[in-house]
Write a protein that holds these residues in place. Structure first.
Motif, PDB file in Angstrom:
ATOM      1  N   LYS A 138       0.833  -1.201   0.000  1.00 33.68           N
ATOM      2  CA  LYS A 138       0.000   0.000   0.000  1.00 33.68           C
ATOM      3  C   LYS A 138       0.872   1.258   0.000  1.00 33.68           C
ATOM      4  O   LYS A 138       0.528   2.257  -0.643  1.00 33.68           O
ATOM      5  CB  LYS A 138      -0.929  -0.026   1.216  1.00 33.68           C
ATOM      6  CG  LYS A 138      -1.998   1.028   1.219  1.00 33.68           C
ATOM      7  CD  LYS A 138      -3.159   0.665   2.151  1.00 33.68           C
ATOM      8  CE  LYS A 138      -2.715   0.381   3.558  1.00 33.68           C
ATOM      9  NZ  LYS A 138      -3.866   0.160   4.460  1.00 33.68           N
ATOM     10  N   CYS A 141       1.899   1.713  -3.545  1.00 32.55           N
ATOM     11  CA  CYS A 141       0.763   2.128  -4.365  1.00 32.55           C
ATOM     12  C   CYS A 141       0.384   3.583  -4.113  1.00 32.55           C
ATOM     13  O   CYS A 141      -0.019   4.297  -5.037  1.00 32.55           O
ATOM     14  CB  CYS A 141      -0.444   1.227  -4.100  1.00 32.55           C
ATOM     15  SG  CYS A 141      -0.260  -0.465  -4.694  1.00 32.55           S
ATOM     16  N   ARG A 142       0.521   4.035  -2.875  1.00 32.79           N
ATOM     17  CA  ARG A 142       0.213   5.438  -2.571  1.00 32.79           C
ATOM     18  C   ARG A 142       1.194   6.359  -3.302  1.00 32.79           C
ATOM     19  O   ARG A 142       0.811   7.446  -3.736  1.00 32.79           O
ATOM     20  CB  ARG A 142       0.276   5.690  -1.070  1.00 32.79           C
ATOM     21  CG  ARG A 142      -0.885   5.106  -0.295  1.00 32.79           C
ATOM     22  CD  ARG A 142      -1.016   5.719   1.089  1.00 32.79           C
ATOM     23  NE  ARG A 142      -1.970   4.983   1.896  1.00 32.79           N
ATOM     24  CZ  ARG A 142      -3.293   5.042   1.765  1.00 32.79           C
ATOM     25  NH1 ARG A 142      -3.803   5.823   0.834  1.00 32.79           N
ATOM     26  NH2 ARG A 142      -4.082   4.336   2.536  1.00 32.79           N
ATOM     27  N   GLY A 146      -1.775   6.600  -5.714  1.00 29.72           N
ATOM     28  CA  GLY A 146      -2.530   7.475  -4.827  1.00 29.72           C
ATOM     29  C   GLY A 146      -2.121   8.924  -5.023  1.00 29.72           C
ATOM     30  O   GLY A 146      -2.965   9.829  -5.034  1.00 29.72           O
ATOM     31  N   ARG A 150      -4.347  12.371  -5.980  1.00 32.62           N
ATOM     32  CA  ARG A 150      -4.340  13.649  -5.257  1.00 32.62           C
ATOM     33  C   ARG A 150      -3.908  14.801  -6.177  1.00 32.62           C
ATOM     34  O   ARG A 150      -4.419  15.910  -6.077  1.00 32.62           O
ATOM     35  CB  ARG A 150      -3.418  13.545  -4.040  1.00 32.62           C
ATOM     36  CG  ARG A 150      -4.038  12.716  -2.922  1.00 32.62           C
ATOM     37  CD  ARG A 150      -3.104  12.550  -1.733  1.00 32.62           C
ATOM     38  NE  ARG A 150      -2.329  11.326  -1.854  1.00 32.62           N
ATOM     39  CZ  ARG A 150      -1.022  11.250  -1.907  1.00 32.62           C
ATOM     40  NH1 ARG A 150      -0.285  12.355  -1.888  1.00 32.62           N
ATOM     41  NH2 ARG A 150      -0.402  10.090  -1.976  1.00 32.62           N
ATOM     42  N   ASP A 174      -6.945   9.382  -3.159  1.00 27.06           N
ATOM     43  CA  ASP A 174      -5.812   8.517  -2.872  1.00 27.06           C
ATOM     44  C   ASP A 174      -6.241   7.050  -2.916  1.00 27.06           C
ATOM     45  O   ASP A 174      -5.591   6.212  -3.537  1.00 27.06           O
ATOM     46  CB  ASP A 174      -5.253   8.877  -1.491  1.00 27.06           C
ATOM     47  CG  ASP A 174      -4.013   8.076  -1.132  1.00 27.06           C
ATOM     48  OD1 ASP A 174      -2.907   8.559  -1.397  1.00 27.06           O
ATOM     49  OD2 ASP A 174      -4.163   6.962  -0.571  1.00 27.06           O
ATOM     50  N   THR A 175      -7.375   6.750  -2.292  1.00 27.02           N
ATOM     51  CA  THR A 175      -7.860   5.370  -2.234  1.00 27.02           C
ATOM     52  C   THR A 175      -8.256   4.863  -3.613  1.00 27.02           C
ATOM     53  O   THR A 175      -8.006   3.696  -3.955  1.00 27.02           O
ATOM     54  CB  THR A 175      -9.056   5.270  -1.267  1.00 27.02           C
ATOM     55  OG1 THR A 175      -8.625   5.680   0.039  1.00 27.02           O
ATOM     56  CG2 THR A 175      -9.590   3.855  -1.182  1.00 27.02           C
ATOM     57  N   GLY A 177      -6.893   5.770  -6.352  1.00 29.92           N
ATOM     58  CA  GLY A 177      -5.625   5.476  -7.005  1.00 29.92           C
ATOM     59  C   GLY A 177      -5.102   4.105  -6.612  1.00 29.92           C
ATOM     60  O   GLY A 177      -4.578   3.356  -7.455  1.00 29.92           O
ATOM     61  N   LEU A 178      -5.252   3.743  -5.348  1.00 28.17           N
ATOM     62  CA  LEU A 178      -4.826   2.414  -4.894  1.00 28.17           C
ATOM     63  C   LEU A 178      -5.611   1.322  -5.604  1.00 28.17           C
ATOM     64  O   LEU A 178      -5.050   0.285  -5.993  1.00 28.17           O
ATOM     65  CB  LEU A 178      -5.019   2.282  -3.374  1.00 28.17           C
ATOM     66  CG  LEU A 178      -3.791   2.577  -2.505  1.00 28.17           C
ATOM     67  CD1 LEU A 178      -3.353   4.029  -2.642  1.00 28.17           C
ATOM     68  CD2 LEU A 178      -4.097   2.269  -1.029  1.00 28.17           C
ATOM     69  N   GLY A 244     -13.206   4.706  -2.658  1.00 28.66           N
ATOM     70  CA  GLY A 244     -12.736   5.784  -3.513  1.00 28.66           C
ATOM     71  C   GLY A 244     -13.842   6.461  -4.302  1.00 28.66           C
ATOM     72  O   GLY A 244     -13.766   7.667  -4.583  1.00 28.66           O
TER      73      GLY A 244
END
Length: 318
Positions: A138, A141-142, A146, A150, A174-175, A177-178, A244
């Motif tokens: 994670k 991935c952020r 993510g 943003r 952000d979520t 994007g994950l 998301g």
């Protein structure tokens, strides 16, 4: 420079820089391009500038240079980003991506630090990092996805009617994007293995008896539960999508359509992977062009946004 308002029409030099970025986006962005074509010109240009810079960073990480050379190129790119941030790039600069990005950052409150995070994520790739747990993955991935969510939110903005909920928009972006990145990881399992990269968490691989070395050939032993592994990650991605998608009601119609179209393409891709997990071991799974166009049309009409919002609300209230 970050976050300052700027409404002046682009000069000829800046317009040419944006045109270059839009050409890069149109030829290389695939799924991304179907979403941003739904935006008004100023936001589409800014998103193309973000994509072109991000593409440059990704291409360094995926290129054929030796690791030391990649590290040096990434730090050079970070220095360029620093020049953009400080206002040292003007419209006469010879780098069209830098010119477009600098202008976009004057037009919109883009949190340029997200591009630093992207560089950090690609550095993880260059160093060959692997991930023991989902929490570890994670973090990666952020950085690589993510942060893009943003950054995009800086271009989209939130509607006046979002009210207090607007403070959650960045977390939702952000979520989302994950969710997209985890879908990418599932889609590219075999290709990444061929390039010596393993993204899926080691604890998940062990749980389902899968050795990533077997992904390169696409032939797994009978003891491996690859379908179980894929379905486990699909459930995780669906939960991320559901969270998301709460971003959509906070955006204006065309920005929401853009997000719904891009996310809708990946969500349909996830559906395909779920139906036929072994397909990702045979090669890259993708949607046909006509289906991507259909998703884009639904996004512009608001159909996908309304459907997705209703589905997400039902999931949260169960």
């Amino acid at each position: 420079m970050e976050g300052s308002a700027h409404t002046t029409a682009p000069s000829a030099q800046v317009q040419a820089a944006y045109s270059y970025c839009e050409a890069v986006t149109g030829t290389q962005a695939r799924n991304f391009a179907y979403g941003i074509r739904l935006l008004p010109a100023d936001k589409r240009q800014a998103m193309s500038a973000l994509y072109a810079f991000s593409r440059r960073v990704d291409d360094i990480g995926d290129g054929t240079l030796p690791p030391d050379a990649k590290l040096a190129r990434l730090e050079e790119t970070r220095a360029l980003l620093g020049r953009v941030r400080s206002g040292a790039v003007d419209e006469d600069d010879t780098d069209p991506v830098a010119v477009a990005l600098a202008h976009a950052a004057r037009r919109f409150p883009i949190p340029l630090g997200g591009l630093d995070e992207l560089i950090d994520g690609v550095l993880m790739d260059v160093r060959g990092e692997t991930y023991a747990t989902w929490d570890d993955l994670k973090t990666y991935c952020r950085c690589v996805a993510g942060a893009i969510g943003r950054l995009s939110l800086g271009v989209f903005g939130t509607t006046a009617g979002a009210g207090p909920r607007a403070e959650h928009a960045s977390a939702y972006a952000d979520t989302l994007g994950l969710a997209l990145q985890l879908t990418n990881i599932l889609r590219d399992v075999r290709e990444d293995a061929g390039n010596g990269r393993t993204y899926l968490p080691a604890e998940d691989l062990a749980k389902f008896g899968c050795d990533p070395a077997d992904f390169r050939t696409g032939r797994l032993p009978a003891s491996a539960d690859f379908a179980g592994l894929v379905h486990h990650e699909v459930r995780r991605a669906r939960a991320l999508f559901a969270e998301g998608y709460r971003l959509l009601p906070l955006l204006d119609r065309r920005s929401g359509a853009c997000v719904a179209a891009m996310a809708g393409i990946y969500r349909r891709l996830l559906d395909r992977i779920e139906r036929e997990p072994d397909a990702v071991l045979r090669g890259r799974v993708s949607l046909p062009t006509h289906e991507k166009a259909y998703v884009a049309v639904r996004g512009l009409s608001g159909l996908d946004a309304r459907t997705i919002t209703r589905q997400s609300t039902r999931r949260r209230t169960r």
